[in-house]
Write an enzyme that holds these catalytic residues in place. Structure first.
Site, PDB file in Angstrom:
ATOM      1  N   HIS A 152      37.423  42.264  44.572  1.00 27.66           N
ATOM      2  CA  HIS A 152      37.441  42.033  43.126  1.00 27.66           C
ATOM      3  C   HIS A 152      38.209  43.157  42.433  1.00 27.66           C
ATOM      4  O   HIS A 152      38.086  44.299  42.782  1.00 27.66           O
ATOM      5  CB  HIS A 152      36.020  41.952  42.586  1.00 27.66           C
ATOM      6  N   HIS A 181      40.166  36.204  48.201  1.00 27.61           N
ATOM      7  CA  HIS A 181      39.264  36.834  49.187  1.00 27.61           C
ATOM      8  C   HIS A 181      39.652  36.410  50.592  1.00 27.61           C
ATOM      9  O   HIS A 181      39.666  37.229  51.521  1.00 27.61           O
ATOM     10  CB  HIS A 181      37.822  36.420  48.914  1.00 27.61           C
ATOM     11  N   HIS A 213      40.920  31.892  42.957  1.00 31.46           N
ATOM     12  CA  HIS A 213      40.244  33.204  43.069  1.00 31.46           C
ATOM     13  C   HIS A 213      39.703  33.400  44.474  1.00 31.46           C
ATOM     14  O   HIS A 213      39.918  34.435  45.113  1.00 31.46           O
ATOM     15  CB  HIS A 213      39.117  33.273  42.032  1.00 31.46           C
ATOM     16  N   GLU A 214      38.968  32.411  45.005  1.00 26.42           N
ATOM     17  CA  GLU A 214      38.337  32.563  46.331  1.00 26.42           C
ATOM     18  C   GLU A 214      39.378  32.748  47.422  1.00 26.42           C
ATOM     19  O   GLU A 214      39.178  33.513  48.377  1.00 26.42           O
ATOM     20  CB  GLU A 214      37.448  31.352  46.623  1.00 26.42           C
TER      21      GLU A 214
END
Lengths: 82, 367
Positions: free
Chosen positions: B129, B123, B119-120
């Protein structure tokens, strides 16, 4: 029983709600003094924004489902542009 | 999916990463493996490559940190904030910080490091998100077995909008999140559960409480982390307060949030012949104590009291239930049996032994 319990939670919950919206939905901290008196609308608007993002019912109120979502472990990056 | 405001992106495809320090909660080799797998989630759908370096400054510096770690975004101890990352750019840009006070693991206990790092890294590559609850870039943690993990289509579309498609001849695709009012929605399995209805689809479970108008969408793993996705059949034994879930030649017994000890077990112990490889659908008749299992064009009947299959089975479905085709899912409610075949639902009256109504598969969701 539940009513009294909720009363105590309310105080704790408003802190959770404010901190969450400051962290992830750009609720300005400097509004905090009148959040409790006049800034509720601002907080309610931010709450609606958060509820809409998560597909929750958009009530502008810290209802059960909204609080449950705020308690979920999550990523620290904000959901909206800071 | 949502781009990070300002659409930051790396100006090159060959990126470097460095694991600055290691959590004390996992073996180093497991940390390396989890991070490598997380990077591969993104490199397998874009032209991006990630090369590990051991010292100097990498594009993506990955580190575990405590509380205030000098980036104006302190961590908060166990739970709550798990990690954060910075958008593409020089210096701290692209870096991933993980809260060392979390219980990092490589399975479904604590917080799975692979899932959080993957997930990170979204970014780190320029994604913000997503509000698609099934997306990897959805803000809240949701465990998926890394062995079964497929990057959802929402995330593939987002990262490819930034960096383009992968160089593979065959473009990878990912699972989409079920929309409850999608007229094309079909189900893998359906069961009642203590008065509610559970509709299984892929790694999701749509949960419908008769008193609430809206339908809840959850990952199966939210309730039962050790269950696989793609459940194929399910039924509730109301008397025993148990739900039985079937996938391939195995089945699990669920009691509330708990999976009964010793499961999964082979379906053959229920009396199926070895020629049966999977069960398509099942429902249990609370009044007769008989459970009906549907496999291809036939069905078996199991006696819950005798704990054995009745004689004279399998029989042809069409003989006893009419033209309902192959059964994807079935459940019994208020005396009627509901059979699902693709997007069609048949209401069957077991007393009259005939189909009494036909609806769309999504008729339960107040669309």
């Amino acid at each position: 029983f539940p009513a009294a319990h909720e009363k105590e939670d309310e105080g704790k919950n408003i802190n959770l709600v404010e901190t969450y919206l400051q962290n992830f939905y750009n609720l300005q901290k400097d509004h905090r003094p009148h959040l409790r008196q006049g800034g509720q609308n601002h907080l309610a608007e931010k709450l609606k924004e958060m509820q809409e993002f998560f597909g929750l019912q958009v009530t502008g109120k810290p209802d059960h489902d909204t609080l449950e979502m705020m308690k979920k472990p999550r990523c620290g990056v904000p959901d909206v542009e800071q | 999916y949502v781009f990070t405001p300002g659409n930051p992106k790396w100006k090159k495809n060959n990126l470097t990463y460095r694991i600055v320090n290691y959590t004390s909660k996992m073996r180093r080799t497991d940390v390396d493996e989890a991070i490598q797998k997380a990077l591969n989630v993104w490199s397998s759908v874009t032209p991006l490559t990630f090369q590990k370096i051991e010292d100097n400054i990498a594009d993506i510096m990955i580190s575990f940190a405590y509380r205030d770690h000098k980036d104006n975004s302190p961590f908060d101890g166990p739970n709550g904030l798990l990690a954060h990352a910075f958008q593409p750019g020089e210096g701290i840009g692209g870096d991933v910080h993980l809260d060392e006070e979390e219980t990092w693991t490589k399975d479904g206990t604590g917080y799975n490091l692979f899932i959080v790092v993957a997930h990170e890294l979204g970014h780190s590559l320029g994604l913000s998100h997503s509000n698609d609850p099934g997306a990897l870039m959805y803000p809240t943690y949701a465990y998926t077995d890394p062995k079964e993990f497929l990057l959802p289509q929402d995330d593939i579309d987002g990262i490819q909008a930034i960096y383009g498609q992968s160089n593979d001849a065959v473009q990878p695709t990912g699972p989409t999140t079920p929309q409850v009012c999608d007229p094309n929605l079909t189900f893998d399995a359906i069961t009642t559960l203590r008065g509610e209805m559970m509709f299984f689809k892929g790694r999701y479970m749509l949960r419908k409480h008769p008193e609430r108008s809206e339908t809840e969408l959850n990952f199966i793993s939210l309730f039962w982390p050790n269950l696989p996705s793609g459940i194929q059949a399910a039924y509730e034994n109301i008397e025993r307060d148990e739900v039985l879930l079937f996938k391939e030649d195995k089945y699990w017994v669920i009691r509330g949030y708990d999976i009964a000890y010793g499961y999964p077990k082979p379906i053959y112990r229920l009396g199926f012949p070895k020629t049966v490889k999977r069960v398509n659908a099942a429902y249990s008749d609370e009044t007769t104590g008989k459970t009906y299992f549907f496999v291809a064009d036939r069905y078996w009947r199991y006696d819950e009291n005798k704990k054995s299959m009745d004689h004279g089975y399998p029989r042809k479905i069409i003989y006893d239930f009419g033209k309902i085709g192959r059964v994807d899912a079935a459940f019994q409610k208020d005396g009627y049996v509901y059979f699902f075949h693709k997007t069609t639902q048949f209401q069957f009256d077991p007393r009259a032994k005939r189909i009494v109504s036909q609806m769309k598969s999504i008729s339960w969701f107040n669309c």
